[in-house]
Design a protein around this motif. Structure first.
Motif, mmCIF file in Angstrom:
data_model
loop_
_atom_site.group_PDB
_atom_site.id
_atom_site.type_symbol
_atom_site.label_atom_id
_atom_site.label_comp_id
_atom_site.label_asym_id
_atom_site.label_seq_id
_atom_site.Cartn_x
_atom_site.Cartn_y
_atom_site.Cartn_z
ATOM 1 N N ARG A 58 1.049 -1.579 0.055
ATOM 2 C CA ARG A 58 0.212 0.011 -0.226
ATOM 3 C C ARG A 58 0.620 1.214 0.367
ATOM 4 N N ALA A 59 0.383 2.239 -1.140
ATOM 5 C CA ALA A 59 1.021 3.333 -0.720
ATOM 6 C C ALA A 59 -0.043 4.708 0.083
ATOM 7 N N VAL A 60 0.074 5.206 0.260
ATOM 8 C CA VAL A 60 -0.682 6.824 0.906
ATOM 9 C C VAL A 60 -1.494 7.243 -0.196
ATOM 10 N N ALA A 61 -1.086 7.966 -1.556
ATOM 11 C CA ALA A 61 -1.840 8.262 -2.524
ATOM 12 C C ALA A 61 -0.436 8.380 -3.648
ATOM 13 N N ARG A 62 -0.262 8.946 -4.760
ATOM 14 C CA ARG A 62 -0.224 8.891 -5.849
ATOM 15 C C ARG A 62 0.325 10.651 -6.046
ATOM 16 N N PHE A 63 1.842 10.708 -6.248
ATOM 17 C CA PHE A 63 2.190 12.136 -7.037
ATOM 18 C C PHE A 63 0.535 13.161 -7.069
ATOM 19 N N ASP A 91 -6.734 -4.391 4.202
ATOM 20 C CA ASP A 91 -7.657 -5.701 4.372
ATOM 21 C C ASP A 91 -5.685 -7.091 4.320
ATOM 22 N N TRP A 92 -5.574 -6.959 4.625
ATOM 23 C CA TRP A 92 -4.338 -8.020 4.752
ATOM 24 C C TRP A 92 -4.745 -9.606 5.305
#
Length: 709
Positions: free
Chosen positions: A551-556, A594-595
């Motif tokens: 997961r990442a928080v958001a895209r640039f 949801d791991w």
């Protein structure tokens, strides 16, 4: 007197034999205009422009002609050079060439490890066709090691030049590319008797005239009708992104077979893919961020009907060939009716029926304006680049030039291409240099091109309005004299799709579009050709060495959180601890993740550019999540720049990641969260995760503040 029987012509007899090998059909025969073009190239050594609809068989013309030339018809010559714009196109063309008994290879950014072997085959006379991208023409190593070989008369010389998707040559074409302008210069320096073929399916009269003039005054033009009888066209009213994605979630099953869903931006493609996947649809994203190996796998999955759809940007376009493609849907309209025709032409090539639906968005005109201006040079920026190169006195790479001129990387690369085509700069080993040739901003030409783009955008809005047959409208936009009403589109026969959208579908799309927490898919396969550069990795990454989905928080590129992260992590910004607003986003992403198995240990990536931020992020997540802080990994050597292709990125990272003994002890048998500030190509996480798995980690879940792109 020549015989009236065409099969008294030995050239036609042999050409037909090759055509039947190419198609695999014993009854195959040339369509109107195909053999005329072949004969003009092989027998008369002419320059030919073919403008024919998608699926007509333009590639058959150049593969048949290429083999005839190599067999000595007309005059014995060397291999054919095909200049082709997209990797998907090249893969399909190499496969088609092999079916016709044509020995073909390609040199492009995705197979750099194979270039030496291809060059050896070329110099040994073992190739009939070499396919390259137009960008190769600007590469100094390619010009020296490949192009000079092809153009050397002492080595039989090039047998024919083919320019595929030739509308890209023209300023007036819907998909003009600066690199294509070098082709005109290349052709000017070639012998007049060298056959040249240019092909396109999307050129109006103005573009045809421009391309023909660049080929030469005696260019033969072969042009046919452009309407596609198999397509059923339609366009819905303009709507919000959540409405359109919600509609797709609910109605994707209404379309027969598998198809392509086009989006205007990478973010839109990835958000749509996520919404459809969460709803249970088997789809995948295909964008400019998708690397070469993954593109090839996805193309094959779509061709084999293993997935319902690829959600793609224009990265999947010209040349992709799936004859039974069942549908094309656009989430947002292209800025040109000609570009739209080109993309919808992917569908229904070998079927009687295929559906094409346009779902325009409120944001479309703003996106059109951005792309219309992005390809045009800014005079002040251009002068700044020229002054910086002149002051340097030696070659400057793009990363070295970027801070000197204050121009963003993507725009700077495009500007350098334009200046190179204009002769003001040149690309050499080590970067770019000033040639000293005076450069003048051609305001009149750029104003005219901008006006043409505005006219194209207005035509697209007229298409959406649906005041006349949609197929006829597209054909007339391409100046097709054979245009006629199709009798099938929503204008001719009425609306053919269900326009209803349930509240659940719309709210699900709204949640994804407004949320944070971007999935990071794991790498599944090593780049090809690694053994040739000394790295013993090949094929699929073994499950026991692979990282899990992250997961990442958001895209640039996202609005809202993405822009905050872009500012916080910008080059030159302070290397600081994670601020509270970003930390809160991280906590939210962890709560919603949801791991399958909850991570128990946190390990930080080596902090090469933001060591304070990376260390604070890892320790903070361990504390908040009540996980063990497993410390940080380190590099045993400089991993190099991430701005290289996949093969060389893996080479730079292979064996460079070190796991401290204390970290190895902490991760043994545990589920590990591997943390970094940002993720680009995913190779750093892949190689670091591999080392953690080999050190005993049960699973590795990547996590980052931002995704690049």
């Amino acid at each position: 007197m020549p015989s009236d029987n065409p099969f008294d012509d030995p050239l036609r007899v042999r050409a037909t034999e090759i055509l039947r090998e190419l198609t695999g059909r014993e009854d195959a025969a040339f369509r109107d205009g195909q053999f005329d073009a072949v004969a003009a190239l092989v027998r008369d050594h002419k320059r030919v422009l073919v403008v024919q609809r998608t699926g007509w068989g333009k590639s058959a013309v150049y593969f048949v002609a290429a083999r005839l030339i190599r067999e000595g018809y007309g005059a014995e010559r060397g291999p054919t050079l095909i200049i082709s714009p997209l990797l998907a196109l090249m893969r399909d063309q190499v496969a088609a060439a092999e079916r016709a008994g044509v020995r073909a290879a390609t040199i492009n950014s995705s197979n750099a490890t194979e270039w030496d072997a291809v060059l050896d085959s070329l110099t040994a006379g073992e190739l009939d066709v070499l396919l390259i991208s137009p960008e190769r023409l600007t590469n100094p190593k390619f010009r020296t090691n490949v192009l000079d070989v092809l153009l050397d008369p002492a080595r039989a010389g090039v047998g024919m030049i083919v320019v595929d998707e030739a509308h890209c040559i023209s300023d007036w074409g819907h998909d003009f590319r600066p690199d294509y302008r070098r082709i005109g210069t290349l052709l000017d320096g070639l012998p007049a008797e060298l056959p040249v073929l240019a092909t396109t399916a999307t050129a109006n009269s103005r573009v045809v005239a421009d391309v023909a003039a660049q080929l030469g005054e005696d260019t033969m033009v072969v042009r046919g009708p452009l309407s596609r009888d198999s397509l059923r066209l339609g366009a819905a009213p303009t709507a919000t992104a959540e409405h359109r994605i919600g509609w797709l979630v609910q109605h994707l099953g209404d379309f027969q077979g598998s198809g392509i869903i086009y989006a205007l931006t990478v973010s839109a493609a990835e958000d749509t893919t996520r919404a459809l996947a969460e709803a249970g649809w088997d789809v995948a994203s295909y964008t400019g961020r998708t690397d070469a190996e993954e593109r090839a796998r996805l193309e094959r999955s779509l061709k084999d009907n293993e997935i319902k759809a690829l959600v793609a940007t224009s990265a999947l376009g010209m040349g992709f060939d799936k004859p039974d493609l069942g549908f094309v849907v656009h989430l947002g309209a292209p800025s040109s009716a000609v570009a739209y025709y080109q993309q919808v032409g992917r569908a229904g090539r070998a079927t009687d029926n295929a559906d094409v639906l346009l779902l325009p968005g409120n944001e479309d005109p703003n996106i059109w304006e951005y792309f219309a201006t992005a390809s045009m040079p800014d005079e002040d920026e251009a002068q700044a680049v020229l002054e910086a190169l002149a002051d340097a006195g030696s070659a400057l790479s793009v990363p070295a030039l970027e801070p000197l001129v204050g121009v963003k990387r993507s725009r700077l690369e495009l500007l350098l291409k334009t200046l190179q085509v204009d002769g003001a700069v040149d690309r050499v080993q080590g970067g770019f240099v000033s040639t000293g040739v005076p450069w003048t901003y051609d305001a009149r030409r750029y104003a005219a091109v901008a006006e043409a783009r505005r006219t194209e955008a207005e035509a697209m809005l007229e298409y959406e309005a649906g005041r006349r047959c949609r197929m006829r409208f597209l054909a007339e936009t391409l100046d097709d004299p054979h245009a006629r009403d199709c009798g099938r589109c929503d204008v001719c026969a009425g609306q053919w799709w269900d326009s209803g959208v349930s509240d659940d579908s719309a709210s699900g799309a709204r949640r994804i579009l407004s949320g944070i927490g971007i999935p990071v898919e794991p790498r599944g396969q090593w780049p090809s050709g690694m053994a040739t550069i000394g790295v013993p990795l090949k094929g699929k990454i073994p499950p026991e060495e692979r990282v899990s989905a992250g997961r990442a928080v958001a895209r640039f590129t996202d609005l809202g959180p993405g822009q905050v992260l872009r500012g916080f992590l910008a080059d030159g910004a302070e290397d600081a601890p994670v601020p509270k607003n970003i930390a809160d986003w991280c906590i939210r992403v962890l709560k919603e993740w949801d791991w399958d198995e909850r991570p128990t240990v946190v390990v930080g990536m080596p902090g090469t550019t933001r060591p304070v931020t990376c260390a604070d992020l890892a320790t903070g997540l361990a504390r908040i999540g009540r996980m063990t802080d497993g410390g940080q990994l380190s590099y045993t050597r400089d991993p190099g720049s991430p701005d290289v292709n996949s093969a060389y990125r893996v080479q730079n990272l292979h064996g460079a990641v070190h796991v401290e003994p204390t970290t190895a002890a902490a991760v043994d048998g545990q589920v590990v969260m591997l943390v970094d500030t940002e993720i680009g190509s995913r190779w750093a996480m892949t190689l670091a995760g591999r080392e953690l798995r080999r050190a005993g980690a049960h699973a590795v879940l990547p996590f980052a503040l931002a995704l690049r792109g």
